[in-house]
Scaffold this active site. Structure first.
Site, PDB file in Angstrom:
ATOM      1  N   ASP A  39      34.200  36.764  38.719  1.00  8.01           N
ATOM      2  CA  ASP A  39      35.267  37.660  38.258  1.00  8.01           C
ATOM      3  C   ASP A  39      35.029  39.061  38.819  1.00  8.01           C
ATOM      4  O   ASP A  39      33.900  39.553  38.860  1.00  8.01           O
ATOM      5  CB  ASP A  39      35.291  37.702  36.718  1.00  8.01           C
ATOM      6  CG  ASP A  39      36.596  38.272  36.181  1.00  8.01           C
ATOM      7  OD1 ASP A  39      37.389  37.498  35.619  1.00  8.01           O
ATOM      8  OD2 ASP A  39      36.814  39.505  36.337  1.00  8.01           O
ATOM      9  N   HIS A 110      43.083  29.038  34.791  1.00  4.98           N
ATOM     10  CA  HIS A 110      41.665  29.264  35.119  1.00  4.98           C
ATOM     11  C   HIS A 110      40.823  29.144  33.863  1.00  4.98           C
ATOM     12  O   HIS A 110      41.279  29.449  32.767  1.00  4.98           O
ATOM     13  CB  HIS A 110      41.453  30.629  35.772  1.00  4.98           C
ATOM     14  CG  HIS A 110      42.062  31.781  35.032  1.00  4.98           C
ATOM     15  ND1 HIS A 110      43.409  32.067  35.074  1.00  4.98           N
ATOM     16  CD2 HIS A 110      41.517  32.710  34.203  1.00  4.98           C
ATOM     17  CE1 HIS A 110      43.663  33.119  34.327  1.00  4.98           C
ATOM     18  NE2 HIS A 110      42.530  33.527  33.770  1.00  4.98           N
ATOM     19  N   HIS A 112      37.304  30.607  32.304  1.00  2.87           N
ATOM     20  CA  HIS A 112      36.230  31.601  32.425  1.00  2.87           C
ATOM     21  C   HIS A 112      34.916  30.955  31.978  1.00  2.87           C
ATOM     22  O   HIS A 112      34.879  30.253  30.956  1.00  2.87           O
ATOM     23  CB  HIS A 112      36.474  32.779  31.474  1.00  2.87           C
ATOM     24  CG  HIS A 112      37.702  33.594  31.741  1.00  2.87           C
ATOM     25  ND1 HIS A 112      37.666  34.840  32.335  1.00  2.87           N
ATOM     26  CD2 HIS A 112      39.009  33.354  31.458  1.00  2.87           C
ATOM     27  CE1 HIS A 112      38.896  35.338  32.394  1.00  2.87           C
ATOM     28  NE2 HIS A 112      39.729  34.453  31.869  1.00  2.87           N
TER      29      HIS A 112
HETATM   30  P1  AMP Z   1      43.003  36.225  32.219  1.00  2.00           P
HETATM   31  O1  AMP Z   1      43.176  37.449  31.373  1.00  2.00           O
HETATM   32  O2  AMP Z   1      42.422  35.063  31.462  1.00  2.00           O
HETATM   33  O3  AMP Z   1      44.262  35.883  32.980  1.00  2.00           O
HETATM   34  O4  AMP Z   1      41.875  36.582  33.278  1.00  2.00           O
HETATM   35  C1  AMP Z   1      42.127  36.997  34.587  1.00  2.00           C
HETATM   36  C2  AMP Z   1      40.809  37.431  35.182  1.00  2.00           C
HETATM   37  O5  AMP Z   1      40.968  37.551  36.582  1.00  2.00           O
HETATM   38  C3  AMP Z   1      40.313  38.782  34.672  1.00  2.00           C
HETATM   39  O6  AMP Z   1      39.028  38.603  34.064  1.00  2.00           O
HETATM   40  C4  AMP Z   1      40.232  39.633  35.940  1.00  2.00           C
HETATM   41  O7  AMP Z   1      39.130  40.505  35.967  1.00  2.00           O
HETATM   42  C5  AMP Z   1      40.122  38.566  37.026  1.00  2.00           C
HETATM   43  N1  AMP Z   1      40.576  38.985  38.343  1.00  2.00           N
HETATM   44  C6  AMP Z   1      41.721  39.645  38.666  1.00  2.00           C
HETATM   45  N2  AMP Z   1      41.787  39.832  39.995  1.00  2.00           N
HETATM   46  C7  AMP Z   1      40.671  39.264  40.536  1.00  2.00           C
HETATM   47  C8  AMP Z   1      40.173  39.136  41.859  1.00  2.00           C
HETATM   48  N3  AMP Z   1      40.813  39.623  42.929  1.00  2.00           N
HETATM   49  N4  AMP Z   1      38.977  38.495  42.028  1.00  2.00           N
HETATM   50  C9  AMP Z   1      38.303  37.999  40.976  1.00  2.00           C
HETATM   51  N5  AMP Z   1      38.733  38.098  39.692  1.00  2.00           N
HETATM   52  C10 AMP Z   1      39.900  38.728  39.471  1.00  2.00           C
END
Ligand code: AMP
Length: 124
Positions: A39, A110, A112
């Site tokens: 992340d 996704h 986590h």
């Molecule tokens: P969610 O709130 O469950 O949709 O989580 C989305 C996650 O994607 C968040 O923890 C962000 O920090 C992560 N995220 C957003 N853009 C990127 C990126 N370019 N590379 C890696 N993680 C990302």
């Protein structure tokens, strides 16, 4: 075909762009069905995202439309990654946000993986 009540898949979401190689990621694992990467804003010392390569908006969409191979592939890969990262002994948390009440930010399903410190109770 989109699942009823869910928005259509947006091909410009950030994980779709990572899958197309348009923006970089710190890759942890890749196979036929799954990509996993760190992340960009880690919430724990280990914070890995595991995503299907298919275009699924959320858990609801994935669980309804994905093939058995995609579903098994994603969840087996989560286990492969937690073992590979040596997380089993101390433990970890899996989390998947779905929709507005969960604050889902990226509309591509996704999981986590959080680990590397005591994670507290389930919800703040
Ligand atoms: P969610 O709130 O469950 O949709 O989580 C989305 C996650 O994607 C968040 O923890 C962000 O920090 C992560 N995220 C957003 N853009 C990127 C990126 N370019 N590379 C890696 N993680 C990302």
């Amino acid at each position: 075909m989109a699942v009823s009540g869910l928005p259509p898949y947006d091909e410009s979401n950030v994980f779709a762009r990572i899958l197309r190689g348009e923006i970089p990621c710190r890759k942890v694992h890749e196979d036929a069905h799954v990509l996993a990467f760190h992340d960009i804003h880690p919430q724990a010392p280990v914070h890995v995202l595991v995503i299907p390569k298919g275009a699924y908006v959320s858990f609801a969409d994935f669980s309804e439309r994905a093939s058995e191979a995609e579903i098994a592939g994603l969840f087996r890969t989560v286990g492969t990654i937690t073992r590979k990262l040596g997380l089993e002994a101390k433990g970890y948390r899996l989390l998947a946000n779905m929709g507005p009440d969960s604050n889902q930010e990226v509309a591509h399903f996704h999981v986590h993986i959080f680990a590397g410190r005591p994670l507290g109770r389930m919800l703040p």
